[in-house]
Design a protein around this motif. Structure first.
Motif, PDB file in Angstrom:
ATOM      1  N   VAL A  63       0.710  -1.139   0.102  1.00  0.00           N
ATOM      2  CA  VAL A  63      -0.055  -0.125  -0.190  1.00  0.00           C
ATOM      3  C   VAL A  63       1.109   1.301   0.146  1.00  0.00           C
ATOM      4  CG1 VAL A  63      -1.830  -1.349   1.310  1.00  0.00           C
ATOM      5  CG2 VAL A  63      -0.148   0.299   2.600  1.00  0.00           C
ATOM      6  N   LYS A  64       2.127   1.153   0.152  1.00  0.00           N
ATOM      7  CA  LYS A  64       3.135   2.128   0.275  1.00  0.00           C
ATOM      8  C   LYS A  64       2.912   3.229  -0.910  1.00  0.00           C
ATOM      9  CE  LYS A  64       7.429   1.661   0.294  1.00  0.00           C
ATOM     10  NZ  LYS A  64       8.928   1.449   0.945  1.00  0.00           N
ATOM     11  N   PRO A  65       2.886   2.753  -2.126  1.00  0.00           N
ATOM     12  CA  PRO A  65       3.010   3.524  -3.364  1.00  0.00           C
ATOM     13  C   PRO A  65       1.446   4.204  -3.493  1.00  0.00           C
ATOM     14  CG  PRO A  65       3.741   1.428  -3.995  1.00  0.00           C
ATOM     15  CD  PRO A  65       3.183   1.155  -2.572  1.00  0.00           C
ATOM     16  N   MET A  66       0.520   3.727  -2.813  1.00  0.00           N
ATOM     17  CA  MET A  66      -0.639   4.652  -3.048  1.00  0.00           C
ATOM     18  C   MET A  66      -0.619   5.962  -2.730  1.00  0.00           C
ATOM     19  SD  MET A  66      -3.451   1.855  -1.351  1.00  0.00           S
ATOM     20  CE  MET A  66      -4.843   2.683  -2.099  1.00  0.00           C
ATOM     21  N   PRO A  67      -1.234   6.838  -3.636  1.00  0.00           N
ATOM     22  CA  PRO A  67      -1.214   8.381  -3.526  1.00  0.00           C
ATOM     23  C   PRO A  67      -1.868   8.835  -2.202  1.00  0.00           C
ATOM     24  CG  PRO A  67      -2.123   7.874  -5.826  1.00  0.00           C
ATOM     25  CD  PRO A  67      -2.047   6.375  -4.772  1.00  0.00           C
ATOM     26  N   PHE A  68      -2.822   8.463  -1.670  1.00  0.00           N
ATOM     27  CA  PHE A  68      -3.208   8.815  -0.450  1.00  0.00           C
ATOM     28  C   PHE A  68      -2.417   8.382   0.640  1.00  0.00           C
ATOM     29  CE2 PHE A  68      -5.394   8.342   3.667  1.00  0.00           C
ATOM     30  CZ  PHE A  68      -6.319   9.325   3.796  1.00  0.00           C
ATOM     31  N   VAL A  69      -1.599   7.224   0.665  1.00  0.00           N
ATOM     32  CA  VAL A  69      -0.723   6.886   1.726  1.00  0.00           C
ATOM     33  C   VAL A  69       0.464   7.843   1.530  1.00  0.00           C
ATOM     34  CG1 VAL A  69       0.859   5.405   2.789  1.00  0.00           C
ATOM     35  CG2 VAL A  69      -1.465   4.389   1.862  1.00  0.00           C
ATOM     36  N   GLN A  70       1.043   8.058   0.590  1.00  0.00           N
ATOM     37  CA  GLN A  70       2.152   9.160   0.199  1.00  0.00           C
ATOM     38  C   GLN A  70       1.730  10.532   0.826  1.00  0.00           C
ATOM     39  OE1 GLN A  70       5.631   8.545  -0.550  1.00  0.00           O
ATOM     40  NE2 GLN A  70       5.101   6.623   0.004  1.00  0.00           N
ATOM     41  N   GLN A  71       0.912  11.000   0.488  1.00  0.00           N
ATOM     42  CA  GLN A  71       0.510  12.410   0.539  1.00  0.00           C
ATOM     43  C   GLN A  71       0.026  12.652   2.042  1.00  0.00           C
ATOM     44  OE1 GLN A  71      -2.661  13.709  -2.033  1.00  0.00           O
ATOM     45  NE2 GLN A  71      -2.590  15.648  -0.938  1.00  0.00           N
TER      46      GLN A  71
END
Length: 791
Positions: free
Chosen positions: A355-363
């Motif tokens: 899940v780390k690359p998911m935009p929500f997780v990164q932002q």
């Protein structure tokens, strides 16, 4: 002894693979959310850790008291405060103002929105933002870009010395580029300009206006050895001096206080116009969601362990007869729980990598946080896993180790919580109640986003093609597009409706003051009314012009008529409004209210003004039966006139959908919901599996006595279906309240109706029913000869 505990625990877990898998997956799901929360919490305390002399740096806050004596803290201050502190208080070493400004920038044939901060020269001394190239933005009309912004506009080329065109400031020369910040910062910006660039009359008035306290931020650094008490003692007198003689409209007055940079993140109070630091409430909510998910998994462990209590009780009886003490038995059961928890941590780390690359997780969660090589954080993870295992296993261990051989023989292993409802059933109800509550909340959010993307904004958007100009002059492109068959009209604007709007500023009814209102001044041409289907209620349209001479005539909306107390729309025509003390405009007409900004906000006062230098978009009204062919023709014209810039036109419907759907956010929240529902269903499956196994002989007897498969399925399923009904009765009103409170944050929103609630409840019943029915149906098909063979 510990080695024996581990060996015995591993053998027991391997023997019961289904139950072990359910527990490990559940614990891993809960730990995944907890790990994300703990990483974000670490990042919150790392904010602004790279600035020099943080212990001597402070932000000044403004506490505003209104007419009813209610006090509200503002992160902002009046803009002249910084210069007053530097001039009159010798214990202040350095000061800077930070003024946040939104707008669009055009450079290198690209037009993109940016967040700009206007700063004083002390900014580069107080804060540790290092320059990778060039020099600080101290001279007027100079700008320093972040690395990300430089790459957005110029790629890998060196941008120093090049010129950017800002929608408000005009041409700006790039004097430098920042290095990437080594840690998160509450000052989120794409570029900074010198405050000497703020040269318009409106800005010059704001820079000396003590009455306006919500336009910028003030930071100071004290001289070495000066205690904070010296600054705090000076601020009340300063506030009294600068506010003497000021007549506020809705406030009694204000005072100042300091906030240490080291205590700024996470934010411990709700400040108006706060910056980008995370709040304690946000971190608590994240950790709460993680612990709630983990609690669901712990319920599974307790449920399944107690469900197998009869067979484990016999094991306990044998061990006690052999001389085992209670604390030794508890140690064995706790070892099983800890092993499951550690295995869950390993699986949670693997899920985190997915899940780390998911935009929500990164932002919003772990972006820019250094955590994978942080030994201390990993020790926290492991300790958290062990503690989770100990807590989850404590209750089953105490219950199972407390069984007496006589109780086992009488099968007195029931655990009543209240009025005959067992603990296992209570936990199932809790699991599905939480899952249903999350389902209702997520669906309400998804429907609100869909509503914002598809609802009627008050203007016609069918057949409208939007084209970002990216700095290209609109006149030539508009003229060529207008000649195409299938193009009815072309309009130029500063922005697109349904987004952030145009240029927000204070507009005055009279030059000397009087009635004023925050107003959206939106640059547009005479074709906008016909292109977007706006309704002109009174007066006339903007005049057709190719120069700035027509900019004195404007259109306003009904809300502006009310805000400036102009009476009826017809009476407003011909009235004068002041954009600043030197620029007046005359109302040519009044348009019917429509939603020019996002639905989060109410309809604001709006001025439509002809300002060709601010045009950033073309809106093309396409008619005919083949709009895609027209779009292709427009793309060819673009390619001919602007061969080095890709055509970025899109239909208005697509723009609004992409702007408001927030698919990435919903995908992540859907993942959390899927984990919660999976945990609940797997726990239910384990419970049903074990319960039906205990009743296998009863099923055989009933089938011999003539019961059919349907009757047996209903007999085994009803107790569990009743639990789902109870969970629905608990979660439906709570889900309605939670969703309603969330929707109240939007000025325009959907309503939570019976359809949404019944849909979620039906989905839960379907998933739970399939889980129960599949297992009970298989049990009902069992041959009674097999089930009754051994007694």
């Amino acid at each position: 002894m510990l080695r024996n505990y581990l060996k015995t625990a591993l053998r027991t877990l391997w023997k019961h693979k289904l139950f072990s898998f359910i527990n490990v997956f559940g614990l891993a799901s809960g730990m995944l959310v907890c790990l994300l929360a703990m990483i974000d919490i670490k990042g919150a305390f790392d904010y602004d850790s790279f600035h020099p002399n943080r212990d001597r740096t402070y932000r000044i806050l403004t506490d505003v008291t209104d007419k009813t004596n209610d006090e509200q803290g503002f992160a902002t201050t009046p803009l002249p405060l910084a210069q007053d502190l530097a001039r009159n208080y010798p214990f202040v070493e350095t000061v800077t103002r930070v003024v946040r400004i939104y707008g669009e920038v055009t450079a290198n044939r690209k037009q993109l929105p940016v967040v700009c901060s206007a700063v004083d020269s002390g900014f580069f001394d107080i804060f540790g933002f290092k320059l990778a190239a060039g020099q600080a933005a101290i001279a007027p009309k100079t700008v320093v870009l972040t690395q990300q912004t430089a790459e957005r506009f110029f790629g890998t080329a060196n941008p120093v010395g090049k010129v950017m065109d800002h929608s408000e400031f005009g041409p700006l020369t790039i004097s430098g580029v920042f290095t990437k910040h080594p840690a998160r910062t509450h000052l989120n910006f794409d570029m900074v300009v010198s405050t000497t660039t703020l040269s318009t009359p409106a800005w010059q008035r704001a820079l000396t206006d003590w009455k306006q306290y919500a336009q910028g931020y003030t930071y100071i650094r004290l001289k070495a050895g000066i205690p904070i008490e010296t600054l705090e003692a000076s601020l009340p007198g300063l506030a009294s001096r600068v506010t003497k003689g000021i007549r506020f409209a809705a406030e009694k007055g204000y005072t100042f206080r300091s906030q240490a940079l080291t205590k700024l993140s996470p934010s411990r109070e709700d400040l108006m116009h706060s910056t980008y630091e995370p709040t304690i409430g946000k971190l608590e909510a994240e950790l709460g969601v993680g612990l709630l998910t983990l609690l669901l998994a712990a319920f599974n462990y307790i449920n399944l362990t107690l469900a197998r209590s009869l067979s484990r009780a016999r094991e306990v009886g044998i061990r006690k007869v052999a001389g085992a003490l209670r604390w030794q038995l508890m140690g064995q059961f706790m070892a099983e729980s800890v092993i499951l928890s550690v295995l869950g941590l390993g699986l949670a780390y693997g899920m985190l990598q997915l899940v780390k690359p998911m935009p929500f997780v990164q932002q919003w969660l772990i972006g820019d946080v250094q955590w994978e090589n942080n030994g201390t954080l990993w020790m926290v993870f492991v300790a958290f896993s062990v503690v989770t295992g100990l807590l989850a296993g404590l209750l089953p261990a105490r219950v199972l180790s407390g069984f007496q051989p006589a109780q086992v023989l009488r099968s007195q292993t029931g655990l009543n919580v209240f009025r005959g409802i067992t603990l296992r059933k209570s936990l199932i109800v809790a699991q599905f109640s939480i899952s249903l509550l999350a389902m209702i909340s997520l669906l309400a959010m998804a429907r609100q986003q869909h509503f914002m993307a598809t609802t009627d904004y008050g203007f016609k958007r069918d057949g409208l093609l939007t084209i970002p100009l990216n700095g290209f002059p609109p006149a030539r492109l508009s003229a060529d597009i207008s000649q195409l068959a299938g193009v009815e009209r072309v309009s130029a604007t500063v922005a697109l409706f349904g987004d952030h709007g145009g240029n927000g500023q204070m507009v005055y009814r009279q030059k000397a003051g009087g009635d004023s209102s925050a107003t959206d001044v939106f640059a547009a041409d005479a074709n906008l009314i016909a292109t977007t289907g706006l309704t002109l209620l009174a007066g006339q349209n903007l005049p057709v012009s190719v120069s700035d001479s027509a900019s004195r005539l404007v259109l306003i909306n009904e809300e502006a008529v009310r805000a400036f107390k102009l009476g009826e729309p017809k009476a407003a025509v011909g009235q004068t409004l002041w954009l600043n003390d030197s620029t007046d405009v005359q109302v040519a007409g009044v348009v019917k209210d429509f939603q020019s900004t996002t639905l989060v906000w109410k309809i604001h006062p709006l001025i439509l003004r002809y300002q060709p230098n601010d045009f950033r978009y073309l809106t093309v009204k396409v008619t005919g039966g083949n709009p895609e062919a027209v779009k292709a023709d427009i793309a060819r014209i673009w390619k001919r006139l602007n061969p080095y810039e890709p055509f970025a036109g899109q239909w208005y419907d697509d723009f609004l959908y992409n702007r408001h759907s927030h698919t990435d956010d919903l995908n992540f929240m859907g993942l959390l919901l899927g984990l919660a529902v999976s945990i609940a269903c797997l726990g239910l499956l384990g419970m049903v599996t074990y319960t039906t196994a205990l009743r296998i002989k009863e099923v055989g007897v009933r089938k011999v006595m003539g019961a059919n498969v349907g009757q047996v399925v209903w007999l085994l399923s009803w107790d569990f279906m009743r639990l789902l009904l109870i969970a629905g009765a608990i979660a439906l009103p709570l889900g309605y309240l939670a969703s309603s409170f969330f929707l109240m944050t939007f000025a325009h929103h959907i309503t939570v109706g019976i359809g949404l609630l019944s849909g979620c409840f039906g989905t839960m019943l379907l998933l739970g029913g399939l889980t129960i029915g599949w297992r009970t149906y298989r049990t009902a098909l069992t041959n009674p000869v097999t089930s009754l063979r051994n007694e």
